[in-house]
Design an enzyme around this catalytic site. Structure first.
Site, PDB file in Angstrom:
ATOM      1  CB  CYS A   2      39.911 -25.199 -50.375  1.00 40.58           C
ATOM      2  SG  CYS A   2      39.891 -23.469 -50.780  1.00 40.58           S
ATOM      3  NE  ARG A  27      42.233 -30.510 -51.711  1.00 45.02           N
ATOM      4  CZ  ARG A  27      41.877 -31.210 -52.770  1.00 45.02           C
ATOM      5  NH1 ARG A  27      42.541 -32.303 -53.080  1.00 45.02           N
ATOM      6  NH2 ARG A  27      40.878 -30.835 -53.528  1.00 45.02           N
ATOM      7  CD1 TRP A  74      45.833 -21.679 -53.750  1.00 43.90           C
ATOM      8  CD2 TRP A  74      43.980 -21.218 -54.903  1.00 43.90           C
ATOM      9  NE1 TRP A  74      46.208 -21.117 -54.940  1.00 43.90           N
ATOM     10  CE2 TRP A  74      45.101 -20.826 -55.675  1.00 43.90           C
ATOM     11  CE3 TRP A  74      42.713 -21.018 -55.433  1.00 43.90           C
ATOM     12  CZ2 TRP A  74      44.983 -20.249 -56.942  1.00 43.90           C
ATOM     13  CZ3 TRP A  74      42.588 -20.445 -56.687  1.00 43.90           C
ATOM     14  CH2 TRP A  74      43.723 -20.067 -57.430  1.00 43.90           C
ATOM     15  CG  ASN A 100      37.694 -27.524 -52.577  1.00 45.26           C
ATOM     16  OD1 ASN A 100      38.093 -26.588 -53.245  1.00 45.26           O
ATOM     17  ND2 ASN A 100      37.937 -28.793 -52.884  1.00 45.26           N
ATOM     18  N   GLY A 101      35.574 -24.771 -53.432  1.00 46.85           N
ATOM     19  CA  GLY A 101      34.852 -24.582 -54.695  1.00 46.85           C
ATOM     20  C   GLY A 101      34.500 -23.124 -54.868  1.00 46.85           C
ATOM     21  CD  GLU A 490      57.067 -30.640 -66.371  1.00 48.10           C
ATOM     22  OE1 GLU A 490      56.105 -29.992 -66.809  1.00 48.10           O
ATOM     23  OE2 GLU A 490      57.101 -31.071 -65.205  1.00 48.10           O
ATOM     24  CE  LYS A 494      57.401 -29.193 -62.495  1.00 45.17           C
ATOM     25  NZ  LYS A 494      56.409 -30.220 -62.708  1.00 45.17           N
ATOM     26  CD  GLU A 497      55.280 -26.091 -60.710  1.00 45.20           C
ATOM     27  OE1 GLU A 497      54.133 -25.957 -60.285  1.00 45.20           O
ATOM     28  OE2 GLU A 497      55.659 -27.132 -61.289  1.00 45.20           O
ATOM     29  CG  HIS A 513      61.379 -17.795 -86.263  1.00 43.39           C
ATOM     30  ND1 HIS A 513      61.458 -17.344 -87.562  1.00 43.39           N
ATOM     31  CD2 HIS A 513      61.850 -19.067 -86.277  1.00 43.39           C
ATOM     32  CE1 HIS A 513      61.927 -18.313 -88.327  1.00 43.39           C
ATOM     33  NE2 HIS A 513      62.172 -19.373 -87.567  1.00 43.39           N
ATOM     34  CE  LYS A 612      50.585 -33.063 -56.469  1.00 42.98           C
ATOM     35  NZ  LYS A 612      51.561 -32.713 -57.515  1.00 42.98           N
TER      36      LYS A 612
HETATM   37  C1  F6R Z   1      53.014 -28.464 -62.237  1.00 42.11           C
HETATM   38  C2  F6R Z   1      51.794 -29.163 -61.900  1.00 42.11           C
HETATM   39  C3  F6R Z   1      50.548 -28.739 -62.560  1.00 42.11           C
HETATM   40  C4  F6R Z   1      49.629 -29.948 -62.800  1.00 42.11           C
HETATM   41  C5  F6R Z   1      48.265 -29.484 -63.343  1.00 42.11           C
HETATM   42  C6  F6R Z   1      47.361 -30.658 -63.653  1.00 42.11           C
HETATM   43  O1  F6R Z   1      54.117 -29.011 -61.578  1.00 42.11           O
HETATM   44  O2  F6R Z   1      51.790 -30.046 -61.088  1.00 42.11           O
HETATM   45  O3  F6R Z   1      50.791 -28.049 -63.751  1.00 42.11           O
HETATM   46  O4  F6R Z   1      50.247 -30.808 -63.700  1.00 42.11           O
HETATM   47  O5  F6R Z   1      47.653 -28.662 -62.399  1.00 42.11           O
HETATM   48  O6  F6R Z   1      47.156 -31.437 -62.520  1.00 42.11           O
HETATM   49  P1  F6R Z   1      46.561 -32.897 -62.617  1.00 42.11           P
HETATM   50  O7  F6R Z   1      47.584 -33.744 -63.272  1.00 42.11           O
HETATM   51  O8  F6R Z   1      46.288 -33.298 -61.202  1.00 42.11           O
HETATM   52  O9  F6R Z   1      45.312 -32.792 -63.445  1.00 42.11           O
END
Ligand code: F6R
Length: 617
Positions: A2, A27, A74, A100-101, A490, A494, A497, A513, A612
């Site tokens: 949010c 956000r 969000w 937000n929260g 990773e 990627k 998502e 396994h 994000k």
């Molecule tokens: C994936 C991604 C998330 C963040 C995670 C932690 O691409 O961006 O998995 O890495 O939400 O976010 P931060 O680094 O802001 O604590």
């Protein structure tokens, strides 16, 4: 999660709020809304969907007010509907609130307020909070004598609230005023020329001012056209500290790129250079960090390191673990921040605690930091956003200086975390057994990383062509070993998502396994195959996949002797130092997932269900 914006000034509030919301949209983008105050009237426009939907609705209203609040959501409590969009207005029509929260005791308060005749239009916890303010405002006017009754009723309400919040509130009886407050959700105040802007983060206000006040947990901000004041939940006045943001609006613009993710992938050479600047010793044999607030001697005494983070940052911690153990021979533990905070794991007293977080606002990482501090550990933060909650609460830290990262999928922040992790490993290793010449070789390798990344980026057109051939699959495996096992995780994250394609990351040898059962011509595997001591083992794992008709993309070191025909597609990496390898190997998986997502028609910068900065549990 949010984004919130509040504006008090002389300009049209809605246009400034909408611009801010567009920048905060990463956000959350389930719905958006604004409320402006025209004299004693509150006008609301809100809509499910993106900020651009809201902009169309708001344009029809032709709002001209100079005070207002806006929100991009969000969803937590209640579905994605117009009714659940913020701002919410109290049932007496006096208050409008954005939030937000998560208000944890909202159900209990809702029952209480319903018993007092309050009606609710939405399923949100936020509407309950708004009505609780109205309740306190109506009930206790006398108590606020000599103080601002609006501010006092918000303060009183927040004392009854359990959970997290960043809020901004309007009240019909106080035209031109906003009350904001925060607890565990970020909120900053921009101090402009005759105007004040509250926002979840600096991107929403940096086009109007670079002077900001970072609110602390439990603080309230009271904005009026004449100025602002800060105070605590206990009514103590707070002297504001005005900081200056060091980046400008141009840094968070898309420029010639199609997406922020693309822009940020291509910004990686510069981000790496920024992370290294001024951080090597004069003799060029080790790293140095200005903000650790712990002496080299104390650092040397540490017998163990603990790293906590979430998501991509957690993968960066896993690589760091590998490098510290490999080069410095000091044991490292890595935990998900969300697990650590509830796990009560026993730690050795001579453990130095690190958290890694791009945003510095991830609620689980912040909670892990607090838990570690509560247990008496010194906590260092590796963090990108200057002035973030994590940066302010840590005992010391290392800023990434990667510049604003807007794309929801982390790219440049990840590789800059990998680089800083590699520098921490060097710093610790040089305090122990690493020789001067090995240190110099390591430093030179890190200095060369940006150029190697540039070389990798030149392969973008080829990787795009490969991506086209794999975009129609439904499942994909990423397989790597040692420092590239976290890269396999990773790569899978990627891809999941941003392209919604199912992917899993595994240590290559673990295939046998269980996961090998997935392999068929319908499930391709991406193998990291760097030159080195276990190259032949990786080739054997590839053979096992090939024998079961699984298509293979190999990300291999140039010159490594892959048996001809084993991989269907090969992406070559330049030969490099072990500490640099994970950085270089990141580029093909970022590009591969970016182009696969484009090919599948996905919105790469705003993937579904994500936001994000994860500021709720
Ligand atoms: C994936 C991604 C998330 C963040 C995670 C932690 O691409 O961006 O998995 O890495 O939400 O976010 P931060 O680094 O802001 O604590």
């Amino acid at each position: 999660m949010c984004g919130i914006v509040g504006y008090v000034g002389k300009q049209n509030a809605v246009s400034i709020i909408l611009e801010g919301l567009k920048r905060l949209e990463y956000r959350g983008y389930d719905s958006a809304g604004v409320c402006v105050q025209q004299g004693r009237r509150l006008d609301v426009a809100k809509k499910a969907g993106r900020v651009e939907n809201l902009a169309k609705v708001a344009a029809k209203h032709r709002f001209t007010a100079t005070t207002g609040i806006g929100h991009t959501r969000w969803a937590t409590h209640g579905g994605v509907t117009d009714a659940n969009a913020h701002p919410h207005v109290s049932s007496d029509g006096k208050f409008a609130l954005i939030h937000n929260g998560v208000i944890e005791n909202y159900a209990q308060m809702k029952t209480f307020l319903a018993g007092k005749g309050f009606a609710f239009q939405s399923e949100t916890d936020t509407e309950v909070l708004c009505n609780l303010i109205a309740y306190h405002y109506a009930k206790e006017p006398a108590r606020a004598k000599g103080r601002n009754r609006f501010l006092e009723s918000v303060r009183k309400t927040l004392r009854h609230v359990e959970g997290t919040y960043g809020i901004a509130v309007l009240c019909t009886d106080f035209p031109g005023e906003i009350v904001g407050a925060r607890k565990a959700s970020p909120l900053i105040l921009g101090v402009g020329d005759g105007e004040y802007i509250l926002a979840s983060d600096a991107s929403a206000l940096v086009s109007r001012t670079q002077n900001v006040v970072y609110l602390k947990d439990g603080e309230l901000a009271h904005l009026t056209p004449k100025g602002f004041s800060l105070s605590t939940l206990d009514q103590a006045d707070v002297s504001p500290v005005v900081d200056r943001i060091t980046w400008s609006i141009a840094d968070s613009e898309l420029g010639s790129h199609a997406h922020f993710m693309e822009k940020e992938i291509f910004e990686q050479p510069a981000a790496l250079e920024n992370a290294m600047r001024g951080r090597f010793s004069a003799d060029g044999s080790t790293a140095q960090f200005g903000g650790l607030n712990i002496s080299a001697g104390e650092f040397r005494e540490m017998e163990r390191f603990m790293f906590c983070a979430c998501g991509t940052a957690w993968h960066a911690c896993l690589v760091t673990e590998h490098l510290i153990e490999r080069f410095a021979r000091v044991p490292v533990e890595v935990d998900y921040a969300s697990e650590f905070r509830y796990r009560n794991s026993p730690l050795d007293p001579r453990t130095l605690f690190f958290v890694m977080s791009q945003s510095g606002e991830t609620i689980d990482t912040l909670a892990a930091l607090r838990e570690a501090k509560r247990k008496g550990y010194r906590v260092m933060a590796v963090n990108n956003v200057v002035g973030s909650s994590i940066a302010r609460e840590a005992d010391g830290g290392i800023y990434q200086h990667a510049g604003p990262e807007v794309g929801v999928a982390s790219t440049k922040a990840f590789t800059s975390q990998l680089l800083i992790g590699a520098m921490i490993a060097l710093y610790v290793a040089r305090m122990r057994d690493m020789s001067f010449s090995d240190g110099v070789e390591y430093v030179n390798a890190l200095k060369g990383a940006p150029d190697l990344v540039r070389q990798m980026l030149k392969q973008a057109p080829r990787i795009k062509a490969i991506a086209k051939r794999y975009a129609h699959y439904h499942d994909m495996l990423f397989l790597g070993r040692l420092s590239l096992f976290p890269l396999a995780l990773e790569g899978a994250l990627k891809l999941k998502e941003i392209s919604y394609l199912h992917a899993e990351g595994y240590p290559a040898a673990e295939m046998k396994h269980g996961p090998i059962a997935l392999i068929s011509e319908k499930c391709p595997s991406v193998f990291f195959a760097p030159k080195g001591e276990i190259f032949s083992k990786i080739v054997s794992s590839m053979q096992e996949i090939k024998a079961r008709k699984g298509p293979i993309i190999a990300i291999a070191t140039a010159g490594a002797e892959l048996p001809p025909g084993l991989a269907d597609d090969v992406i070559l990496m330049p030969e490099c130092h072990e500490a640099v390898l994970p950085i270089i190997a990141s580029i093909p998986v970022q590009l591969l997932s970016y182009y696969i997502a484009l090919e599948r028609g996905c919105d790469v910068d705003k993937p579904r269900n994500l936001a994000k900065s994860v500021t709720v549990e």
